[in-house]
Design a protein around this motif. Structure first.
Motif, PDB file in Angstrom:
ATOM      1  N   ARG A 111     -13.609  -0.492 -12.230  1.00 20.64           N
ATOM      2  CA  ARG A 111     -12.956   0.805 -12.031  1.00 20.64           C
ATOM      3  C   ARG A 111     -13.299   1.456 -10.700  1.00 20.64           C
ATOM      4  N   LYS A 112     -14.493   1.180 -10.204  1.00 16.70           N
ATOM      5  CA  LYS A 112     -14.868   1.746  -8.910  1.00 16.70           C
ATOM      6  C   LYS A 112     -13.971   1.185  -7.808  1.00 16.70           C
ATOM      7  N   LEU A 113     -13.707  -0.109  -7.913  1.00 23.00           N
ATOM      8  CA  LEU A 113     -12.896  -0.775  -6.901  1.00 23.00           C
ATOM      9  C   LEU A 113     -11.423  -0.441  -7.050  1.00 23.00           C
ATOM     10  N   ALA A 114     -11.026  -0.163  -8.278  1.00 22.40           N
ATOM     11  CA  ALA A 114      -9.599  -0.051  -8.584  1.00 22.40           C
ATOM     12  C   ALA A 114      -8.885   0.968  -7.702  1.00 22.40           C
ATOM     13  N   LYS A 115      -9.508   2.131  -7.535  1.00 20.54           N
ATOM     14  CA  LYS A 115      -8.871   3.193  -6.765  1.00 20.54           C
ATOM     15  C   LYS A 115      -8.673   2.756  -5.315  1.00 20.54           C
ATOM     16  N   HIS A 116      -9.707   2.115  -4.778  1.00 23.69           N
ATOM     17  CA  HIS A 116      -9.613   1.687  -3.383  1.00 23.69           C
ATOM     18  C   HIS A 116      -8.579   0.586  -3.224  1.00 23.69           C
ATOM     19  N   LEU A 117      -8.534  -0.301  -4.224  1.00 21.36           N
ATOM     20  CA  LEU A 117      -7.564  -1.394  -4.168  1.00 21.36           C
ATOM     21  C   LEU A 117      -6.152  -0.839  -4.221  1.00 21.36           C
ATOM     22  N   HIS A 118      -5.985   0.161  -5.058  1.00 17.05           N
ATOM     23  CA  HIS A 118      -4.691   0.781  -5.201  1.00 17.05           C
ATOM     24  C   HIS A 118      -4.280   1.384  -3.866  1.00 17.05           C
ATOM     25  N   ASP A 119      -5.237   2.021  -3.221  1.00 22.14           N
ATOM     26  CA  ASP A 119      -5.016   2.617  -1.926  1.00 22.14           C
ATOM     27  C   ASP A 119      -4.674   1.557  -0.885  1.00 22.14           C
ATOM     28  N   ALA A 120      -5.354   0.442  -0.969  1.00 12.41           N
ATOM     29  CA  ALA A 120      -5.162  -0.607   0.026  1.00 12.41           C
ATOM     30  C   ALA A 120      -3.858  -1.349  -0.225  1.00 12.41           C
ATOM     31  N   ASN A 121      -3.352  -1.302  -1.475  1.00 16.03           N
ATOM     32  CA  ASN A 121      -2.017  -1.825  -1.716  1.00 16.03           C
ATOM     33  C   ASN A 121      -1.933  -3.331  -1.501  1.00 16.03           C
ATOM     34  N   PHE A 122      -2.937  -4.054  -1.977  1.00 17.52           N
ATOM     35  CA  PHE A 122      -3.046  -5.487  -1.707  1.00 17.52           C
ATOM     36  C   PHE A 122      -1.831  -6.301  -2.131  1.00 17.52           C
ATOM     37  N   GLY A 123      -1.374  -6.055  -3.338  1.00 19.93           N
ATOM     38  CA  GLY A 123      -0.248  -6.825  -3.853  1.00 19.93           C
ATOM     39  C   GLY A 123       0.973  -6.668  -2.959  1.00 19.93           C
ATOM     40  N   GLU A 124       1.214  -5.440  -2.520  1.00 21.59           N
ATOM     41  CA  GLU A 124       2.369  -5.137  -1.683  1.00 21.59           C
ATOM     42  C   GLU A 124       2.220  -5.792  -0.300  1.00 21.59           C
ATOM     43  N   ILE A 125       1.012  -5.822   0.217  1.00 19.95           N
ATOM     44  CA  ILE A 125       0.769  -6.470   1.511  1.00 19.95           C
ATOM     45  C   ILE A 125       1.172  -7.935   1.438  1.00 19.95           C
ATOM     46  N   ALA A 126       0.721  -8.605   0.385  1.00 17.96           N
ATOM     47  CA  ALA A 126       1.028 -10.025   0.221  1.00 17.96           C
ATOM     48  C   ALA A 126       2.532 -10.239   0.065  1.00 17.96           C
ATOM     49  N   ARG A 127       3.163  -9.363  -0.733  1.00 20.70           N
ATOM     50  CA  ARG A 127       4.598  -9.489  -0.977  1.00 20.70           C
ATOM     51  C   ARG A 127       5.388  -9.355   0.333  1.00 20.70           C
ATOM     52  N   GLN A 128       5.029  -8.354   1.125  1.00 24.74           N
ATOM     53  CA  GLN A 128       5.743  -8.128   2.387  1.00 24.74           C
ATOM     54  C   GLN A 128       5.516  -9.259   3.377  1.00 24.74           C
ATOM     55  N   LEU A 129       4.259  -9.716   3.449  1.00 21.76           N
ATOM     56  CA  LEU A 129       3.976 -10.821   4.372  1.00 21.76           C
ATOM     57  C   LEU A 129       4.792 -12.049   3.998  1.00 21.76           C
ATOM     58  N   GLU A 130       4.921 -12.268   2.694  1.00 21.55           N
ATOM     59  CA  GLU A 130       5.622 -13.447   2.213  1.00 21.55           C
ATOM     60  C   GLU A 130       7.100 -13.420   2.628  1.00 21.55           C
ATOM     61  N   TYR A 131       7.775 -12.313   2.339  1.00 21.48           N
ATOM     62  CA  TYR A 131       9.212 -12.338   2.659  1.00 21.48           C
ATOM     63  C   TYR A 131       9.466 -12.187   4.157  1.00 21.48           C
ATOM     64  N   LYS A 132       8.571 -11.470   4.849  1.00 19.50           N
ATOM     65  CA  LYS A 132       8.763 -11.333   6.299  1.00 19.50           C
ATOM     66  C   LYS A 132       8.502 -12.659   7.014  1.00 19.50           C
ATOM     67  N   ALA A 133       7.513 -13.399   6.512  1.00 19.85           N
ATOM     68  CA  ALA A 133       7.233 -14.721   7.084  1.00 19.85           C
ATOM     69  C   ALA A 133       8.469 -15.603   6.909  1.00 19.85           C
ATOM     70  N   ASP A 134       9.064 -15.486   5.745  1.00 13.02           N
ATOM     71  CA  ASP A 134      10.272 -16.247   5.432  1.00 13.02           C
ATOM     72  C   ASP A 134      11.411 -15.876   6.381  1.00 13.02           C
ATOM     73  N   TRP A 135      11.626 -14.582   6.540  1.00  9.48           N
ATOM     74  CA  TRP A 135      12.705 -14.090   7.406  1.00  9.48           C
ATOM     75  C   TRP A 135      12.546 -14.553   8.843  1.00  9.48           C
ATOM     76  N   TYR A 136      11.322 -14.446   9.361  1.00 10.49           N
ATOM     77  CA  TYR A 136      11.134 -14.597  10.808  1.00 10.49           C
ATOM     78  C   TYR A 136      10.564 -15.953  11.211  1.00 10.49           C
ATOM     79  N   GLY A 137      10.502 -16.879  10.272  1.00  6.33           N
ATOM     80  CA  GLY A 137      10.045 -18.213  10.630  1.00  6.33           C
ATOM     81  C   GLY A 137       8.553 -18.305  10.888  1.00  6.33           C
ATOM     82  N   ARG A 138       7.783 -17.517  10.185  1.00  6.07           N
ATOM     83  CA  ARG A 138       6.318 -17.618  10.286  1.00  6.07           C
ATOM     84  C   ARG A 138       5.793 -18.324   9.050  1.00  6.07           C
ATOM     85  N   LYS A 139       4.517 -18.707   9.121  1.00  9.39           N
ATOM     86  CA  LYS A 139       3.926 -19.422   7.982  1.00  9.39           C
ATOM     87  C   LYS A 139       2.807 -18.587   7.369  1.00  9.39           C
ATOM     88  N   LEU A 140       2.972 -18.296   6.093  1.00  6.40           N
ATOM     89  CA  LEU A 140       1.906 -17.614   5.366  1.00  6.40           C
ATOM     90  C   LEU A 140       1.105 -18.674   4.644  1.00  6.40           C
TER      91      LEU A 140
END
Ligand SMILES: [Zn+2]
Length: 229
Positions: free
Chosen positions: A142-171
């Motif tokens: 629970r201590k980590l949860a708030k910070h993780l939520h703030d850091a938005n990890f899942g969303e970072i990975a999701r965006q990197l994935e589709y942007k890598a796909d769009w622009y020809g980069r490799k994740l």
């Protein structure tokens, strides 16, 4: 005038020393007794906050015959045995709109920031190594949860994935079991002692001094390139 300030008769306004115009007052609470000091601060929006120190002699109340039983609850904040009810002011409802607005703002700025960051990473790098995080397990802490939520990890990975796909980069996703933090990025040796979240810097037997997160990033980079090759 007392210590450089003066009320009007009904305490609707306050005149401070050296001020030409009295300030209109909105009281956050009332007091009796004589103020002994007064502290004024001004907000960016031009409002003044005045905090007043009052030394109040507390007198014991006269003895009465009445007694009461009090049941505290949700619908009514308290119901008394004599029939008196204290309504629950439902502050949550009152502030729900404000809260919703603030939380929309928070979500928007978080999303903007995440988009800027993932776009920068994608623009500047052909291969991006990233740890596939044990987000679910970490959120259980629970201590980590708030910070993780703030850091938005899942969303970072999701965006990197589709942007890598769009622009020809490799994740390049690294296994969550890869010892990115506790492995020396200079010699490959693992940290010898008991590993813990509290360790922020450490020194390897080879002499290399590591910042925990920077060392992890170097390892993730190497492993990402290895897997992408
Ligand atoms: Zn080392």
């Amino acid at each position: 005038m007392s210590n450089g300030f003066k009320w009007d008769a009904d305490k609707q306004s306050l005149l401070l020393a050296k001020m030409k115009q009295p300030l209109k007052i909105k009281w956050s609470r009332y007091f009796t007794g004589k103020p002994s000091s007064l502290t004024v601060s001004k907000t960016k929006s031009g409002k003044y906050f005045v905090s007043i120190l009052v030394k109040e002699a507390i007198k014991q109340l006269p003895i009465v015959n009445k007694t009461v039983g009090v049941d505290v609850g949700i619908k009514d904040l308290a119901i008394c045995s004599d029939g008196v009810k204290f309504n629950n002011p439902r502050l949550t409802n009152r502030y729900a709109k404000k809260l919703a607005k603030a939380s929309r703002k928070l979500a928007n700025s978080r999303r903007d920031f995440t988009h800027k960051m993932t776009s920068t990473l994608i623009n500047e790098n052909q291969v991006i190594g990233i740890e596939s995080l044990k987000v679910k397990n970490m959120v259980k802490n629970r201590k980590l949860a708030k910070h993780l939520h703030d850091a938005n990890f899942g969303e970072i990975a999701r965006q990197l994935e589709y942007k890598a796909d769009w622009y020809g980069r490799k994740l390049s996703a690294i296994s969550q079991w890869f010892p990115s933090s506790k492995m020396c990025s200079e010699c490959g040796a693992l940290y010898a002692g008991q590993w813990s979240l509290a360790i922020r810097t450490w020194t390897c037997a080879c002499g290399a001094v590591h910042d925990r997160d920077h060392n992890a990033a170097i390892n993730i980079h190497k492993e990402g390139l290895r897997l992408a090759a």
